[in-house]
Every structure is written in C-alpha cells, then in structure tokens.
Design an enzyme around this catalytic site. Structure first.
Site, PDB file in Angstrom:
ATOM      1  N   ASN A 321      37.796  39.414  36.675  1.00 56.49           N
ATOM      2  CA  ASN A 321      37.994  40.700  37.351  1.00 56.49           C
ATOM      3  C   ASN A 321      36.979  41.735  36.867  1.00 56.49           C
ATOM      4  OD1 ASN A 321      40.095  40.097  39.129  1.00 56.49           O
ATOM      5  ND2 ASN A 321      41.664  40.410  37.548  1.00 56.49           N
ATOM      6  N   HIS A 326      37.913  42.958  41.443  1.00 56.96           N
ATOM      7  CA  HIS A 326      39.245  42.450  41.800  1.00 56.96           C
ATOM      8  C   HIS A 326      39.227  41.611  43.069  1.00 56.96           C
ATOM      9  CE1 HIS A 326      41.581  44.400  38.677  1.00 56.96           C
ATOM     10  NE2 HIS A 326      40.802  45.486  38.816  1.00 56.96           N
ATOM     11  N   GLU A 356      48.175  35.720  36.939  1.00 59.31           N
ATOM     12  CA  GLU A 356      47.370  34.503  37.017  1.00 59.31           C
ATOM     13  C   GLU A 356      48.141  33.280  36.530  1.00 59.31           C
ATOM     14  OE1 GLU A 356      46.139  36.584  33.144  1.00 59.31           O
ATOM     15  OE2 GLU A 356      46.830  37.142  35.138  1.00 59.31           O
TER      16      GLU A 356
END
Length: 446
Positions: A321, A326, A356
């Site tokens: 990220n 993102h 995640e």
C-alpha cells in the site's frame, strides 16, 4: 279336437270373424246385429251383451257426430269408408282409440253396415309421445343458447338451431342442406369436414376449438348410430371467446407473475450474496464464516469427520500500500481472492477474515491433507505476479493450519490454534505453512 265342417257361407263368415284380430260388427240403423269376440274384448263387454245394443253408446260423445256422418255417407253412397279414427268408451269408462273401416251391404230386411275396427290406443299414445318430444326438440332448437347441429353422412346440414342465423347472418332455411364450404371460410370448412369424416369413420366423439369471425367456439361432436353404424353426426357448440380471452389473460398474468417472482428471487439471492460476500474480493465475509463454522463443526460432530482450517495473511501488505498505493493493494486483494477461489474444491469455503487475512474451511479434510493443500496454495501465490500500471507486484503469504477435533472441540478453539500457527509462520520468516504444534516448518521455495 274334432274339426268342424263348414256347411254354409254363414258358417264360413262366422268362423273367419271369430278368428279375426279385428273387432267386426254389423249395424242396422245403428243397432248391433252382430259382433265378434274381439269387439267385445276391445269394449270390455261380452259379445252376447253387445247384440241389440246401440253402437253409438260405445262411441265417445265428442266423436259421435263424425262417426255418424261417416257411416251415413257409407250407407247412402254405397262406397266404403275408412280407415278413420275415433274414440270408443269401454264399459269400465276407459277410452280407447280405434281405427275403423265400413262398407254397406244388403241383408235380410234391407241395407246394413258391416265394419271392422282395431285398438290403436298404444299407437296413439306413442304418436302423442313422439309429438311431444318433437315439440320439445323444436322448442329446444328454437331457443337453445348453445349452437346445435345435425349433419348427414355427406357432411351436409340436416338441422340447425335458430341461433345459427345470428352466427352466419342468413335465414335458417338458407342454411339447411349445405356443405361446410358453403357456410364457412375454406380453411375452417376443410378442417371441419376432416374432423366430421373422422368421427363418422371411427364412430368416436371429438372436441375441437375453432375461431370464426373474431369469436372462439368449442364444439363437442359425436356420431348418431343406427344398427351400430354412424348414420348422422351431431354436436353442440358454445361461444367461449370471453373464457378463452380470460384464460389467455390469466396465462399472461401467470407468466408475468412467475417472471416477477423470479426477479424477486434473484434480488433476494443478490441481497443474500451482499450480506455474506466481501464486496471487494467476492469471497465470503467474516459473518458468513462464523455461520459456516457453527454449521460445519456440528455436522462433523454428527458424522465423526474432521474439519480443517487454513488461516493466511499477506506478507508485508502495508509495504505494498505504501509503495504502490491503496488501489494497488485493492487489486492485490481482488486477484488473490480469485486465485484462492480457483484453488479449492467446491465444498471448501474461502472467506476474507479481515484486512489482508483470509480463512479457508475444508470440511471432511484431515490435518495432513490440509497442510499439503495449504502448501500448494502458498506455492501458487508465490509464483504469481500482480500487474499494476505495468509494474509486477510479487506477493507471498504466511499460512497456519489447525483441525477439528485434534486441536479443539469447537470452532473458536480450532480458529485460535490456526491463528497461532499463522503467527508462528510470521515469526519464522513468513512465506511458509505452519501446522499447529508441528515442529516441521515447510521452508519457502529457493
């Protein structure tokens, strides 16, 4: 019995008269001079009592004038009269219908009337019954609300109910002795004649639905048998246009309602999917995972079968990220979800646990097999590159495996142990599979 000899013509006459089934009489000025046994039987009186009686006393008062007139004419003209019909009054008061014939003859003191009559009461009653039935049938054909027809073997009209005048727009007299081609359009007439001939050949009834002049008609046809063979064809036709249109409208409404129900069902399924699916990856969400764990563990308990859990986490996802943004992280999650979904059996349940983290539920799978499959998934992910803005992003995952019942008697206990195994995989270098309480750590590929 001895056979009597006939000596005179009078003997011959009397013998014939006594054997006759007709009532025979000889009248002189209306007085009975001779009567045979059959006449007495018809009038309910002995032949001896008939002799010397006034014949007209046995004639019904309403018919006496006609009978006197016929007999006078016969006597005066000498010409035979009859047969003619009148009513006789029996001794017991009953009235019987008779048919008589008379002839004038010369006898002893002058002209007499010789006549015979027969009882036709049964025939008259039958004729009256037939006349009543004919009248009822004619009234039925005149005022019937349904269409009635009779056709002969040549498929030509013999009788039609009066309402055919309205249907066909012609007087009834112009509709009789007509073929179907003379009354209906060619296609319809051809179809009618084919059906009619089939009925006459097979001798079986047939129901048909036909359209004519914008209306819809239902007809029941059947043969009229004579000596076991079809002689005529008859049928009843009703106008079912309104019913037909109503049925069509109902069928359309049914189809529309069925389609609407299908849409509602699809919407419900979509809503359910939204409730149980992760919107980003398309995998099941954490809420559905909990429902699945409760269900699968209960079934496993009943069936005495194992349930394995694989808990996995993307290694260094925050770095992805931070490095790529993102949107890149979302694409990694999406492609990972697709990869997981394509790497499992149909009965396995892949879920996004949060962020995640992912969990795969493997019903009926023992711990050893679950560990092997976890390694296959890890290896497949390790060899995958996610392309973002023409840049390949490599991802790896750490995986922890635990199973029911060896690691716990309920889903929470097994899930905690799978999480601990995952933590152990993270602590020992990531990109590896750890089976709970297993000292053997499968190393990442070189």
């Amino acid at each position: 019995m001895p056979i009597h000899r006939l000596n005179t013509k009078e003997d011959l006459f009397r013998t014939i008269a006594e054997c006759s089934t007709f009532g025979i009489y000889i009248l002189e000025n209306g007085i009975i001079k001779y009567a045979n046994r059959t006449l007495g039987q018809i009038l309910g009186i002995s032949e001896e009592d008939l002799l010397g009686a006034d014949f007209f006393s046995f004639v019904h008062p309403e018919d006496q004038q006609q009978v006197r007139q016929n007999m006078s004419q016969c006597l005066n003209n000498g010409a035979p009269t009859g047969p003619y019909t009148f009513r006789c009054r029996c001794v017991n008061g009953d009235a019987v219908y008779v048919e008589a014939s008379d002839r004038a003859m010369e006898w002893e003191n002058g002209r007499v009337l010789v006549g015979n009559l027969t009882d036709i009461t049964s025939r008259k009653r039958l004729e009256a019954d037939l006349e009543r039935e004919r009248e009822i049938f004619n009234l039925f054909m005149e005022y019937s609300p349904i269409y009635v027809f009779i056709k002969n073997q040549d498929i030509r009209t013999v009788r039609l109910s009066k309402n055919y005048e309205t249907m066909l727009g012609k007087p009834l007299a112009d509709l009789l002795d007509k073929s179907m081609a003379e009354l209906f359009p060619p296609d319809l007439a051809q179809s009618m004649e084919a059906d009619d001939r089939r009925i006459l050949e097979e001798g079986k009834p047939l129901k048909v639905v036909e359209a004519f002049n914008g209306r819809v008609y239902e007809t029941m046809k059947f043969p009229i048998l004579r000596l076991g063979q079809p002689a005529y064809l008859t049928g009843f036709t009703i106008d079912i246009t309104e019913r037909y249109l109503a049925e069509k409208a109902l069928q359309k409404a049914h189809r529309e309602l069925k389609a609407r129900f299908q849409q509602i069902k699809q919407l419900q399924e979509q809503l359910l999917e939204q409730l149980i699916r992760d919107p980003l990856t398309g995998l099941f969400n954490r809420r559905y995972l909990q429902e699945t764990l409760d269900r699968e563990f209960a079934r496993a308990s009943r069936e005495k079968k194992p349930v394995s859990l694989i808990m996995m986490d993307i290694d260094h996802f925050k770095r992805i990220n931070d490095s790529y943004g993102h949107r890149a992280g979302d694409k990694v999650l999406i492609e990972l979800g697709q990869l997981l979904a394509s790497s499992i059996r149909s009965e396995d349940i892949p879920c996004r646990y949060g962020g995640e983290e992912f969990v795969i539920v493997l019903p009926g799978t023992p711990l050893e097999i679950a560990g092997e499959r976890a390694e296959q998934i890890r290896s497949k992910i390790n060899n995958t590159r996610v392309s973002y803005r023409n840049q390949p992003i490599q991802i790896t995952m750490s995986l922890g495996v635990a199973a029911y019942p060896i690691h716990g008697n309920n889903s929470d206990a097994v899930l905690i142990r799978a999480d601990r195994a995952l933590y152990h995989a993270k602590q020992n270098g990531r990109n590896r599979v750890v089976v709970y309480r297993s000292t053997a750590v499968m190393p990442p590929p070189a």
